[in-house]
Design an enzyme around this catalytic site. Structure first.
Site, PDB file in Angstrom:
ATOM      1  N   TYR A 156       0.846  -1.202   0.000  1.00  0.00           N
ATOM      2  CA  TYR A 156       0.000   0.000   0.000  1.00  0.00           C
ATOM      3  C   TYR A 156       0.883   1.253   0.000  1.00  0.00           C
ATOM      4  CZ  TYR A 156      -4.438   2.418   0.597  1.00  0.00           C
ATOM      5  OH  TYR A 156      -5.548   3.216   0.399  1.00  0.00           O
ATOM      6  N   LYS A 163      -3.217   8.610   2.321  1.00  0.00           N
ATOM      7  CA  LYS A 163      -4.482   8.517   3.063  1.00  0.00           C
ATOM      8  C   LYS A 163      -4.349   9.161   4.443  1.00  0.00           C
ATOM      9  CE  LYS A 163      -7.145   6.386   0.066  1.00  0.00           C
ATOM     10  NZ  LYS A 163      -8.026   7.236  -0.768  1.00  0.00           N
TER      11      LYS A 163
HETATM   12  P1  NAP Z   1     -12.077   3.230  -8.738  1.00  0.00           P
HETATM   13  O1  NAP Z   1     -13.420   2.783  -9.137  1.00  0.00           O
HETATM   14  O2  NAP Z   1     -10.934   2.848  -9.601  1.00  0.00           O
HETATM   15  O3  NAP Z   1     -12.116   4.791  -8.471  1.00  0.00           O
HETATM   16  C1  NAP Z   1     -10.947   5.593  -8.415  1.00  0.00           C
HETATM   17  C2  NAP Z   1     -11.207   6.752  -9.303  1.00  0.00           C
HETATM   18  O4  NAP Z   1     -10.184   7.759  -9.200  1.00  0.00           O
HETATM   19  C3  NAP Z   1     -11.224   6.313 -10.769  1.00  0.00           C
HETATM   20  O5  NAP Z   1     -12.395   6.809 -11.371  1.00  0.00           O
HETATM   21  C4  NAP Z   1      -9.985   6.989 -11.305  1.00  0.00           C
HETATM   22  O6  NAP Z   1      -9.986   7.211 -12.694  1.00  0.00           O
HETATM   23  C5  NAP Z   1     -10.026   8.258 -10.511  1.00  0.00           C
HETATM   24  N1  NAP Z   1      -8.847   9.083 -10.758  1.00  0.00           N
HETATM   25  C6  NAP Z   1      -7.540   8.708 -10.731  1.00  0.00           C
HETATM   26  N2  NAP Z   1      -6.772   9.744 -11.111  1.00  0.00           N
HETATM   27  C7  NAP Z   1      -7.618  10.783 -11.382  1.00  0.00           C
HETATM   28  C8  NAP Z   1      -7.439  12.117 -11.842  1.00  0.00           C
HETATM   29  N3  NAP Z   1      -6.213  12.615 -12.080  1.00  0.00           N
HETATM   30  N4  NAP Z   1      -8.526  12.884 -12.025  1.00  0.00           N
HETATM   31  C9  NAP Z   1      -9.766  12.415 -11.779  1.00  0.00           C
HETATM   32  N5  NAP Z   1     -10.004  11.169 -11.333  1.00  0.00           N
HETATM   33  C10 NAP Z   1      -8.936  10.357 -11.155  1.00  0.00           C
HETATM   34  O7  NAP Z   1     -11.708   2.621  -7.280  1.00  0.00           O
HETATM   35  P2  NAP Z   1     -12.362   2.764  -5.841  1.00  0.00           P
HETATM   36  O8  NAP Z   1     -11.753   1.650  -5.081  1.00  0.00           O
HETATM   37  O9  NAP Z   1     -13.816   2.907  -5.932  1.00  0.00           O
HETATM   38  O10 NAP Z   1     -11.696   4.117  -5.300  1.00  0.00           O
HETATM   39  C11 NAP Z   1     -12.445   5.240  -4.862  1.00  0.00           C
HETATM   40  C12 NAP Z   1     -11.843   5.755  -3.564  1.00  0.00           C
HETATM   41  O11 NAP Z   1     -12.072   4.801  -2.536  1.00  0.00           O
HETATM   42  C13 NAP Z   1     -10.334   5.966  -3.615  1.00  0.00           C
HETATM   43  O12 NAP Z   1     -10.002   7.124  -2.867  1.00  0.00           O
HETATM   44  C14 NAP Z   1      -9.815   4.742  -2.895  1.00  0.00           C
HETATM   45  O13 NAP Z   1      -8.532   4.938  -2.336  1.00  0.00           O
HETATM   46  C15 NAP Z   1     -10.870   4.603  -1.832  1.00  0.00           C
HETATM   47  N6  NAP Z   1     -10.910   3.319  -1.139  1.00  0.00           N
HETATM   48  C16 NAP Z   1     -11.009   2.168  -1.843  1.00  0.00           C
HETATM   49  C17 NAP Z   1     -11.035   0.971  -1.164  1.00  0.00           C
HETATM   50  C18 NAP Z   1     -11.113  -0.344  -1.923  1.00  0.00           C
HETATM   51  O14 NAP Z   1     -10.773  -1.372  -1.346  1.00  0.00           O
HETATM   52  N7  NAP Z   1     -11.547  -0.354  -3.155  1.00  0.00           N
HETATM   53  C19 NAP Z   1     -10.972   0.934   0.241  1.00  0.00           C
HETATM   54  C20 NAP Z   1     -10.890   2.139   0.931  1.00  0.00           C
HETATM   55  C21 NAP Z   1     -10.858   3.332   0.230  1.00  0.00           C
HETATM   56  P3  NAP Z   1      -9.001   6.247 -13.605  1.00  0.00           P
HETATM   57  O15 NAP Z   1      -9.602   4.897 -13.555  1.00  0.00           O
HETATM   58  O16 NAP Z   1      -9.018   6.874 -14.949  1.00  0.00           O
HETATM   59  O17 NAP Z   1      -7.639   6.307 -12.956  1.00  0.00           O
END
Ligand code: NAP
Length: 268
Positions: A156, A163
């Site tokens: 990570y 984070k």
């Molecule tokens: P996700 O569907 O891949 O969402 C992440 C989003 O961030 C994607 O739409 C990505 O677009 C976007 N992004 C990246 N760079 C960007 C930029 N320069 N401008 C605008 N958007 C951008 O994954 P997710 O897991 O749902 O993540 C959403 C949030 O939840 C994140 O903050 C993640 O750290 C957090 N989170 C996730 C988990 C988990 O286990 N999944 C757990 C805790 C927290 P691209 O695909 O084009 O890069």
């Protein structure tokens, strides 16, 4: 009447139907919110538009959160359709694949800056632009974080440091904006398979650990994040700000745990 009836939410970070942002969007729509979306780049448009249509959203715009001009344009276009914003959802994070493998000590300067810019500063940049639109009775900002901010997880790395900074940013924003009745909170979600989490090597191992060791002995789902987001965005949480709410089946409270065999022996 839904908990978010008459409220408008801008959700930044929808990539596909697995995104945590989609869990939040579905829950908000079920509670009567009007939704608007922005997505990162043109490659995502064909996935995002049909999803937005499913929840009746008319506002769907591309915005790379690293570019000030795109952020300005996003809010200018938003103001053409809406005179008020009630909930800003920040669901964006990024780190290079090579920084999400091996040792944190090997993080490069530009990899560090990139992760912090996309995953942390973007919350500040979006909030700045949302401020003039926060004219309703209970405006709030919501972001998504992970327990890797507090404890170390394999692979990570720089994202854990980002984070931790994000959670601190939530507290500082909450302090600044509280006097204007604007709340700022985070949900610390347990691991869920998404596009972003697929970049973390050994992610399946973390899912297995949660199922085995979390007090509730299970992993969470997108919908759990959506439900918590509804609470934080609604009037029910009108006195909750600067908070990180764990939606992780209790995994964050566990220190050492007995092995499965010992536990089963204990139960018997
Ligand atoms: P996700 O569907 O891949 O969402 C992440 C989003 O961030 C994607 O739409 C990505 O677009 C976007 N992004 C990246 N760079 C960007 C930029 N320069 N401008 C605008 N958007 C951008 O994954 P997710 O897991 O749902 O993540 C959403 C949030 O939840 C994140 O903050 C993640 O750290 C957090 N989170 C996730 C988990 C988990 O286990 N999944 C757990 C805790 C927290 P691209 O695909 O084009 O890069």
């Amino acid at each position: 009447m839904g908990l978010l009836e008459g409220r408008t939410a801008l959700i930044v970070g929808l990539a596909n139907e697995r995104s945590l942002a989609w869990g939040i969007a579905q829950a908000f729509a079920a509670e009567g919110a009007t939704l608007a979306f922005s997505y990162a780049g043109p490659a995502l448009e064909r996935r995002v538009r049909p999803l937005a249509e499913q929840v009746g959203a008319r506002f769907v715009e591309q915005c790379d959160v690293q570019r000030d001009a795109e952020l300005d344009a996003l809010f200018a276009r938003f103001r053409e359709q809406h005179d008020r914003l009630d909930v800003l959802v920040h669901a964006v994070a990024f780190a290079r694949r090579e920084e999400l493998a091996g040792r944190f000590v090997d993080t490069s300067r530009d990899g560090f800056q990139l992760a912090m810019d996309v995953s942390v500063y973007s919350l500040v940049a979006l909030t700045q632009r949302a401020l003039p639109l926060f004219t309703g009775p209970n405006p709030s900002v919501l972001t998504l974080t992970y327990d890797g901010a507090r404890r170390t997880y394999p692979n990570y790395n720089v994202m854990g440091v980002a984070k931790a900074a994000l959670e601190a940013a939530v507290r500082y924003l909450a302090r600044d904006l509280g006097p204007q009745n604007i709340r700022v909170n985070a949900i610390s979600a347990g691991p869920v398979r998404t596009l972003a989490s697929s970049g973390i090597r050994g992610f399946h191992w973390i899912l297995d650990q949660v199922e085995e060791r979390a007090p509730l002995r299970r992993n969470i789902a997108q919908a759990d994040v959506g439900a918590a987001a509804v609470y934080l965005a609604s009037d029910l949480a009108r006195n909750v700000t600067g908070h990180t709410l764990y939606v992780d089946a209790g995994y964050h409270i566990v220190g050492a745990e007995l092995g499965r065999a010992e536990r089963e022996g204990e139960v018997r």
